[in-house]
Design an enzyme around this catalytic site. Structure first.
Site, PDB file in Angstrom:
ATOM      1  N   GLY A  19     -93.387 -16.370  38.348  1.00  0.00           N
ATOM      2  CA  GLY A  19     -92.251 -17.192  37.947  1.00  0.00           C
ATOM      3  C   GLY A  19     -91.410 -16.639  36.818  1.00  0.00           C
ATOM      4  N   THR A  20     -91.928 -15.655  36.076  1.00  0.00           N
ATOM      5  CA  THR A  20     -91.143 -15.102  34.967  1.00  0.00           C
ATOM      6  C   THR A  20     -90.272 -13.923  35.408  1.00  0.00           C
ATOM      7  OG1 THR A  20     -92.940 -13.623  34.299  1.00  0.00           O
ATOM      8  CG2 THR A  20     -92.835 -15.786  33.221  1.00  0.00           C
ATOM      9  N   GLY A  21     -90.371 -13.541  36.677  1.00  0.00           N
ATOM     10  CA  GLY A  21     -89.622 -12.385  37.168  1.00  0.00           C
ATOM     11  C   GLY A  21     -88.165 -12.708  37.464  1.00  0.00           C
TER      12      GLY A  21
ATOM     13  N   LYS B 137     -94.712  -4.517  52.722  1.00  0.00           N
ATOM     14  CA  LYS B 137     -94.381  -5.917  52.998  1.00  0.00           C
ATOM     15  C   LYS B 137     -94.879  -6.327  54.381  1.00  0.00           C
ATOM     16  CE  LYS B 137     -90.417  -6.518  49.921  1.00  0.00           C
ATOM     17  NZ  LYS B 137     -89.017  -6.931  49.797  1.00  0.00           N
TER      18      LYS B 137
END
Length: 309
Positions: A11-13, A138
């Site tokens: 979430g901090t990215g 991915k």
């Protein structure tokens, strides 16, 4: 029926911060992993505390502690992973595979959005090396998700405007050129450029939508399908100043690739596929975000570029 509970990992990215905000803005009980590995990273900690102030719940967990991940996942209905940086790293793939294992064991997740939010790796099997590894990794995560029968949505968001629009898609800067602009080929190949918060808004819209269950959502609104030339024309109109155009052939563009560092080689490869091959727009899509969610007033790039004037 109450809003589904959302757990955000990473979430901090760059995109993660916007996903947290969009989840809160759309009224979802929002949980954000606070990794024990955060150490002395004060910026990340303060971002997390800001989320808490806005109503998010911080959940202590670690990728070195499988049970802590399982426990975190059991608190929610939806898990969103946003651990990708500008270039995807093998380390993050290993962490995502650990997260997939935790989701599989918890057995309660109604939707998982892995860390995609860029080009569609399912269409990049012929991508050049070394950038191809980012797509292959991915796809490895997608394979693990599908083999574990975890309900998913893949969000293909194309080009983040912060990296591709403010600089008129020049590779050596994040701000617009003042004198000269390099065109890839004739500059007429169409790309897709998105405000990062709009990407997050669309991603959160998908999480309880049956139409996107086990599907790929393409964030490709018609108003933001633009060529590099069109971006430059918007900028010239906004500033009232014409830029000198330098046309770079595919051969010239790829010539120095072997002399670059790994990250730059990856970047060159991705730019080549977008601006010379048109890999973002040379196919039809079914699940397109602006058609599914016409209520979202997405930001057009003429509006976005006004920030830089």
């Amino acid at each position: 029926m109450g809003k589904c509970r959302v757990l955000i990992v990473g979430g901090t990215g760059y995109i993660g911060k916007r996903i947290v905000k969009a989840s809160l803005d759309q009224g979802h009980p929002t949980y954000v992993i606070q990794r024990r590995e955060i150490g002395l990273d004060i910026d990340k900690l303060q971002t997390l505390l800001e989320f808490k102030k806005q109503g998010a719940r911080l959940v202590q967990a670690s990728f070195d502690d499988h049970q802590s991940l399982v426990d975190a996942v059991k608190m929610v209905d939806v898990v969103i992973c946003t651990m990708s940086g500008v270039h995807f790293r093998s380390h993050n793939i290993l962490l995502q595979l650990k997260l997939v294992e935790a989701i599989k064991e918890a057995g309660n997740v109604k939707r998982f959005l892995p860390s995609e939010f860029g080009m569609d790796p399912g269409r990049m099997e012929n991508a050049m090396e070394p950038g191809r590894v980012t797509f292959d990794e991915k796809m490895e995560v997608r394979k693990a998700i599908e083999e574990a029968n975890i309900p998913y949505t893949y969000v293909v968001a194309n080009c983040f405007a912060g990296y591709f629009v403010g600089n008129l898609s020049q590779m050596d800067s994040l701000i617009p050129p003042t004198e000269k602009v390099r065109f890839y080929g004739d500059g007429n190949v169409k790309g897709v450029f998105m405000d990062e918060y709009d990407i997050a808004t669309y991603a959160i819209k998908t999480i309880d939508d049956p139409r996107t269950l086990n599907k790929t959502l393409y964030v490709r609104p018609p108003g933001n399908i633009l060529s590099q030339r069109e971006l430059v024309e918007i900028w010239e109109k906004l500033t009232g100043k014409k830029l000198e155009k330098i046309y770079v052939s595919a051969q010239e563009f790829l010539a120095p690739i072997k002399s670059l560092d790994f990250a730059s080689q990856v970047g060159v490869g991705h730019f080549y596929h977008i601006f010379y091959e048109g890999c973002l727009t040379n196919f039809e899509v079914k699940e397109e975000a602006s058609k599914l969610y016409p209520e979202v007033d997405y930001k057009r790039m003429d509006e976005y570029l006004k920030l830089y004037v």
